[in-house]
Scaffold this motif. Sequence first.
Motif, short mmCIF file in Angstrom:
data_model
loop_
_atom_site.label_atom_id
_atom_site.label_comp_id
_atom_site.label_asym_id
_atom_site.label_seq_id
_atom_site.Cartn_x
_atom_site.Cartn_y
_atom_site.Cartn_z
N UNK A 22 0.85 -1.19 0.00
CA UNK A 22 0.00 0.00 0.00
C UNK A 22 0.88 1.24 0.00
N UNK A 23 0.64 2.13 -0.94
CA UNK A 23 1.35 3.41 -1.01
C UNK A 23 0.32 4.52 -0.87
N UNK A 24 0.46 5.35 0.15
CA UNK A 24 -0.48 6.47 0.29
C UNK A 24 -0.04 7.63 -0.60
N UNK A 25 -0.99 8.42 -1.04
CA UNK A 25 -0.69 9.53 -1.95
C UNK A 25 -0.03 9.04 -3.23
N UNK A 26 -0.58 7.97 -3.80
CA UNK A 26 0.10 7.28 -4.90
C UNK A 26 -0.48 7.56 -6.27
N UNK A 27 -1.38 8.52 -6.38
CA UNK A 27 -1.95 8.78 -7.71
C UNK A 27 -1.05 9.68 -8.56
N UNK A 56 -6.74 10.25 -2.12
CA UNK A 56 -7.92 10.94 -1.58
C UNK A 56 -9.03 11.02 -2.61
N UNK A 57 -8.65 11.18 -3.88
CA UNK A 57 -9.60 11.34 -4.97
C UNK A 57 -9.81 9.98 -5.65
N UNK A 69 1.73 13.53 1.87
CA UNK A 69 2.20 14.65 2.67
C UNK A 69 1.89 15.96 1.98
N UNK A 70 1.92 17.04 2.76
CA UNK A 70 1.68 18.37 2.21
C UNK A 70 2.77 19.32 2.70
N UNK A 71 3.03 20.38 1.91
CA UNK A 71 4.01 21.39 2.34
C UNK A 71 3.36 22.45 3.21
#
Length: 250
Positions: free
Chosen positions: A7-12, A35-36, A89-91
């Motif tokens: 599983x990789x999050x933020x993977x799109x 998320x989308x 992650x976000x900046x």
Amino acid sequence: MSKQIALVTGANKGIGRAAAEQLAVMGMTVLIGSRDPRRGEEAAAALRAAGGDAHAITLDVTDRATVRAAAEQIEAHFGRLDILINNAGITGSGQVSPADATDQIPSTVDLDMVRAVFETNVFGVIAVTNAMLPLLRRSPAPRIVNVSSHAASLTLTSDPDGPFAALLPSAAYTPSKSALSALTVQYANELRKDGILVNAVAPGYVDTDSNNHTGFLTPAQAAAVLVRLATLDADGPTAGFFSEDGPLPW
């Protein structure tokens, strides 16, 4: 044993997508956390078109309901998880690198921004990791990789003559990644006895949306170190912080 499940999050997109692509090429079943739902399915479809085994998982690391639902979906369809890459992650500064973000200067920072960054970069990692741990414990070789940054290094960023001296001070992104380093060590210490290896990785300055594509590394180049840490042998390191060039100072 069936193929490994990752599983990789933020993977799109970006580094996460590149890591998913590389894991798929290795023959793993890759779960695209996004998320989308539409963007997640588009990314998974592209991996399948290239011959990979990929599935989209709706997952917003700041939304406990989607985190729980993702864990339930993985259990129902696969029964376990072998690799978790906490990449989302976000900046906190939109399409601007934290190095150029004047809105993160500590003396004038908006606390709401700091809270939002920590919600994703730190609390989101805790939420996802804890939800996936029961599934990881069913794996014969579970691995957790937390995607950090060179900026997380207190040693590097506190050196007035070092390579990061020119960076603007940050009260949001940089401290969130330092906190992630501390969190990585604590998980590694807890899970060491269970054979779960937990490490943090700094992929480098990468050409992604988060820095308005000013980075000089491609996502594929950056993802290589994530994949290496995600596929460590049983005698591999844990509680470490690495870049492609090797260990980094905390």
